[in-house]
Enzyme design. Structure first.
Site, PDB file in Angstrom:
ATOM      1  N   HIS A  22       8.599   3.130  -1.729  1.00 48.33           N
ATOM      2  CA  HIS A  22       9.039   3.321  -0.345  1.00 48.33           C
ATOM      3  C   HIS A  22       8.623   2.151   0.554  1.00 48.33           C
ATOM      4  O   HIS A  22       9.118   2.028   1.679  1.00 48.33           O
ATOM      5  CB  HIS A  22       8.436   4.624   0.202  1.00 48.33           C
ATOM      6  CG  HIS A  22       9.419   5.495   0.930  1.00 48.33           C
ATOM      7  ND1 HIS A  22      10.787   5.330   0.881  1.00 48.33           N
ATOM      8  CD2 HIS A  22       9.223   6.568   1.755  1.00 48.33           C
ATOM      9  CE1 HIS A  22      11.383   6.254   1.623  1.00 48.33           C
ATOM     10  NE2 HIS A  22      10.449   7.008   2.174  1.00 48.33           N
ATOM     11  N   TYR A  24      -0.390   3.709   0.223  1.00 45.79           N
ATOM     12  CA  TYR A  24       1.069   3.570   0.086  1.00 45.79           C
ATOM     13  C   TYR A  24       1.498   2.139  -0.215  1.00 45.79           C
ATOM     14  O   TYR A  24       2.692   1.881  -0.407  1.00 45.79           O
ATOM     15  CB  TYR A  24       1.763   4.007   1.386  1.00 45.79           C
ATOM     16  CG  TYR A  24       1.607   5.472   1.699  1.00 45.79           C
ATOM     17  CD1 TYR A  24       2.366   6.440   1.022  1.00 45.79           C
ATOM     18  CD2 TYR A  24       0.724   5.900   2.672  1.00 45.79           C
ATOM     19  CE1 TYR A  24       2.233   7.786   1.308  1.00 45.79           C
ATOM     20  CE2 TYR A  24       0.576   7.255   2.972  1.00 45.79           C
ATOM     21  CZ  TYR A  24       1.334   8.185   2.282  1.00 45.79           C
ATOM     22  OH  TYR A  24       1.196   9.521   2.573  1.00 45.79           O
ATOM     23  N   ASN A  52       9.426   8.555   8.441  1.00 49.39           N
ATOM     24  CA  ASN A  52      10.393   9.435   9.106  1.00 49.39           C
ATOM     25  C   ASN A  52      10.204   9.500  10.618  1.00 49.39           C
ATOM     26  O   ASN A  52      10.956  10.169  11.312  1.00 49.39           O
ATOM     27  CB  ASN A  52      10.354  10.852   8.500  1.00 49.39           C
ATOM     28  CG  ASN A  52       8.993  11.512   8.623  1.00 49.39           C
ATOM     29  OD1 ASN A  52       8.029  10.873   9.004  1.00 49.39           O
ATOM     30  ND2 ASN A  52       8.926  12.791   8.309  1.00 49.39           N
ATOM     31  N   PHE A  62       4.579   6.914  10.259  1.00 47.68           N
ATOM     32  CA  PHE A  62       5.149   7.171   8.943  1.00 47.68           C
ATOM     33  C   PHE A  62       6.662   7.006   8.989  1.00 47.68           C
ATOM     34  O   PHE A  62       7.290   7.083  10.054  1.00 47.68           O
ATOM     35  CB  PHE A  62       4.734   8.553   8.433  1.00 47.68           C
ATOM     36  CG  PHE A  62       3.329   8.563   7.894  1.00 47.68           C
ATOM     37  CD1 PHE A  62       3.048   8.023   6.645  1.00 47.68           C
ATOM     38  CD2 PHE A  62       2.282   9.056   8.651  1.00 47.68           C
ATOM     39  CE1 PHE A  62       1.748   7.990   6.152  1.00 47.68           C
ATOM     40  CE2 PHE A  62       0.978   9.033   8.180  1.00 47.68           C
ATOM     41  CZ  PHE A  62       0.715   8.497   6.922  1.00 47.68           C
TER      42      PHE A  62
END
Length: 198
Positions: free
Chosen positions: A24, A19, A71, A69
């Site tokens: 993001h 990631y 959320n 993560f």
């Protein structure tokens, strides 16, 4: 007199190498840049959060990257804030935003989540959204590409040509907001778009 209050700067992102260069993770990239500029290493770990403590022009600051993560990042940050007795209004959260064009950044004093899952998790954990946000524009996806796939996608070659300048500007916005105040940060950085080089 330097401010004695401890401030918390949170970069939002997803942990893991896969990631690291995604849209993001603009929040992670920005606090990494602040870390480099002020030699505040992410050497500590508590509540599933990597963080470092240092000073920025006389202001004591914690830089934090939750390792849950996106959320699920709220509870980790709420625990860090509680442990160090940091008030919600002394927190600055840096995150990506698809509602802003690529190359724009915007400082906002408080508000809702705007559809951002990391911000939603923080609001749920703190019981409100009374924290300052630094939004980094990543632009909207083209037709047929979902928002989740878009923000979890890597920056394009063209975007990467400009990314360091954008993240450096976001770092400067963090420093201005903490050292000169939110209003000064908003006046200096809101609605100014970094010229995109093709």
């Amino acid at each position: 007199m330097p401010q004695k209050r401890l401030r918390l700067v949170v970069g939002l992102g997803n942990p893991g190498e896969s990631y690291s260069e995604t849209r993001h993770n603009a929040g992670f990239l920005t606090v990494d840049k602040v870390s480099e500029a002020f030699s505040i290493a992410f050497a500590k770990r508590k509540f599933d959060t990597r963080f470092g403590i240092g000073s920025m022009d006389g202001i004591k600051v914690i830089l934090a990257k939750p390792m849950a993560f996106m959320n699920r990042s709220g509870p980790q940050i709420q625990k860090i804030a509680g442990y160090f007795r940091i008030l919600c209004e002394d927190m600055l959260v840096v995150h990506d935003d698809i509602d802003l064009a690529f190359g724009k950044i915007k400082i906002k004093e408080k508000g809702g989540d705007g559809g951002h899952r990391g911000i939603r998790s923080l609001i749920d954990a703190f019981g409100g959204g009374d924290f300052v946000r630094l939004r980094i524009g990543v632009g909207r996806p083209e037709a047929g590409i979902g928002a989740a796939d878009y923000v979890l996608g890597k920056f394009t070659v063209e975007e990467r040509k400009n990314l360091d300048r954008i993240i450096t500007t976001a770092k400067d916005a963090v420093v201005t907001t903490l050292c000169k105040g939110t209003k000064e940060g908003m006046n200096r950085f809101n609605d100014k778009r970094i010229v995109i080089l093709s």
